[in-house]
Design a protein around this motif. Structure first.
Motif, PDB file in Angstrom:
ATOM      1  N   GLY A 123       0.465  -1.418   0.065  1.00 44.82           N
ATOM      2  CA  GLY A 123      -0.133  -0.257   0.312  1.00 44.82           C
ATOM      3  C   GLY A 123       1.067   1.568  -0.480  1.00 44.82           C
ATOM      4  N   PRO A 124       0.189   2.284  -0.534  1.00 40.22           N
ATOM      5  CA  PRO A 124       1.334   3.472  -0.336  1.00 40.22           C
ATOM      6  C   PRO A 124       1.474   4.024   1.064  1.00 40.22           C
ATOM      7  CG  PRO A 124      -1.284   3.624  -0.793  1.00 40.22           C
ATOM      8  CD  PRO A 124      -0.622   2.577  -0.531  1.00 40.22           C
TER       9      PRO A 124
ATOM     10  N   ASP B  25      14.652  -1.028   1.215  1.00 36.08           N
ATOM     11  CA  ASP B  25      14.724   0.024   1.044  1.00 36.08           C
ATOM     12  C   ASP B  25      15.902   0.986   1.275  1.00 36.08           C
ATOM     13  OD1 ASP B  25      13.962   2.635  -0.046  1.00 36.08           O
ATOM     14  OD2 ASP B  25      13.872   3.280   2.292  1.00 36.08           O
ATOM     15  N   GLY B  26      16.213   1.770   0.088  1.00 37.89           N
ATOM     16  CA  GLY B  26      17.663   2.640   0.426  1.00 37.89           C
ATOM     17  C   GLY B  26      19.515   1.686  -0.192  1.00 37.89           C
TER      18      GLY B  26
ATOM     19  N   ALA C  30       6.226  -5.658   4.771  1.00 36.22           N
ATOM     20  CA  ALA C  30       6.043  -4.404   3.918  1.00 36.22           C
ATOM     21  C   ALA C  30       7.034  -3.818   3.255  1.00 36.22           C
ATOM     22  CB  ALA C  30       5.470  -3.932   4.950  1.00 36.22           C
ATOM     23  N   SER C  31       6.582  -3.199   1.905  1.00 44.47           N
ATOM     24  CA  SER C  31       6.989  -3.167   1.042  1.00 44.47           C
ATOM     25  C   SER C  31       6.970  -1.827  -0.484  1.00 44.47           C
ATOM     26  CB  SER C  31       8.240  -4.190   0.543  1.00 44.47           C
ATOM     27  OG  SER C  31       9.336  -3.776  -0.241  1.00 44.47           O
ATOM     28  N   HIS C  32       7.685  -1.159  -0.894  1.00 45.47           N
ATOM     29  CA  HIS C  32       7.034  -0.768  -1.610  1.00 45.47           C
ATOM     30  C   HIS C  32       7.974  -1.003  -2.902  1.00 45.47           C
ATOM     31  CE1 HIS C  32       6.935   3.078   0.696  1.00 45.47           C
ATOM     32  NE2 HIS C  32       5.175   2.419   0.536  1.00 45.47           N
ATOM     33  N   LYS C  33       8.704  -1.995  -2.977  1.00 49.96           N
ATOM     34  CA  LYS C  33       9.432  -2.601  -4.224  1.00 49.96           C
ATOM     35  C   LYS C  33       8.962  -3.894  -4.296  1.00 49.96           C
ATOM     36  CE  LYS C  33      14.008   0.757  -3.498  1.00 49.96           C
ATOM     37  NZ  LYS C  33      15.573   0.230  -3.373  1.00 49.96           N
TER      38      LYS C  33
ATOM     39  N   ILE D  40      10.441  -8.751  -4.098  1.00 48.74           N
ATOM     40  CA  ILE D  40      10.316  -9.687  -2.951  1.00 48.74           C
ATOM     41  C   ILE D  40       9.054 -11.122  -3.931  1.00 48.74           C
ATOM     42  CG2 ILE D  40      10.980  -8.487  -1.646  1.00 48.74           C
ATOM     43  CD1 ILE D  40       7.805  -7.768  -0.624  1.00 48.74           C
ATOM     44  N   GLU D  41       8.441 -10.154  -4.977  1.00 53.62           N
ATOM     45  CA  GLU D  41       7.170 -11.003  -5.220  1.00 53.62           C
ATOM     46  C   GLU D  41       6.956 -12.409  -4.893  1.00 53.62           C
ATOM     47  OE1 GLU D  41       5.307 -11.396  -8.849  1.00 53.62           O
ATOM     48  OE2 GLU D  41       5.981  -9.023  -9.015  1.00 53.62           O
TER      49      GLU D  41
END
Length: 232
Positions: free
Chosen positions: A37-38, A156-157, A183-186, A190-191
């Protein structure tokens, strides 16, 4: 299969702001859940509640069928998206701190992780880059021999090489018994690890599904599906 984590009608409010609203789901032992999620959708609040670091305003959270307490918190390893340690500590100071505080901290494994991830544990935290802090944080968390891993923004980073190493370490942890929420934006990174997915939007569960079922139904990768529902 045993349910390891159970949430029923969980709500979290910060004064007048509702961070989570009527969240219900469960996770079985050995499953890897992707929490997507955003920013501001409630991912971190949810992980903190499951990890016992924050208390739900309403609803029930059970770990191994019991309310969260000191008895089951020792089975949980929580990796925060932030690195909230004293700037004048060194990596070695944190390793000693973890070793003293956590009975399940594996110092030998941690030493191998630090070498593998090229972490200089003699440096002060204030002299570490964002990526170096992230690697140190991950190494400390994964050195806990836990049954549940709550991982907030795990890569992240990090550059591509470091990200690949972290993914390999997660794969090594997956044994059919350890349960993870990532939890991740990338998502593209990881999918392939993910069994089940939850997409949050403004504190509510927008979509809950098995990862493979969702990919087949939508004929999209999870990363592309994320872009479609949140960016369009």
């Amino acid at each position: 299969m045993d349910k390891i984590i159970e949430l029923q009608n969980v709500k979290k409010k910060y004064k007048e702001i509702t961070a989570l609203d009527d969240i219900s789901f469960d996770i079985c032992q050995g499953k890897i859940l992707g929490l997507f999620g955003p920013s501001g959708s409630g991912k971190t609040s949810l992980l903190k509640i499951i990890g016992g670091l924050s208390k739900a305003t309403k609803g029930e959270v059970k770990i191994f069928g019991e309310d969260i307490s000191y008895k089951n918190k020792e089975f949980i390893a929580f990796k925060s998206s932030t690195f909230d340690f004293e700037e004048d500590f060194t990596g070695n100071d944190l390793i000693e701190l973890y070793g003293d505080f956590y009975k399940n901290f594996d110092k030998d494994y941690n030493e191998r992780l630090n070498e593998y991830l090229d972490i200089d544990t003699s440096k002060f935290i204030k002299n570490l880059s964002k990526g170096q802090r992230q690697k140190l944080n991950i190494a400390l968390t994964l050195s806990l021999d836990a049954k549940i891993y709550l991982l907030d923004e795990i890569i992240d980073g990090l550059d591509q090489v470091a990200s690949g190493k972290i993914i390999d370490l997660l794969i090594d942890k997956i044994d059919g018994k350890k349960t993870m929420i990532i939890a991740s934006h990338k998502i593209d990174k990881i999918e392939d690890l993910i069994d089940d997915v939850i997409f949050l939007n403004r504190g509510k569960i927008f979509i809950k599904a098995k990862a493979e079922d969702l990919r087949n139904k939508e004929n999209l990768s999870l990363a592309d599906f994320y872009d479609r529902i949140y960016l369009n």
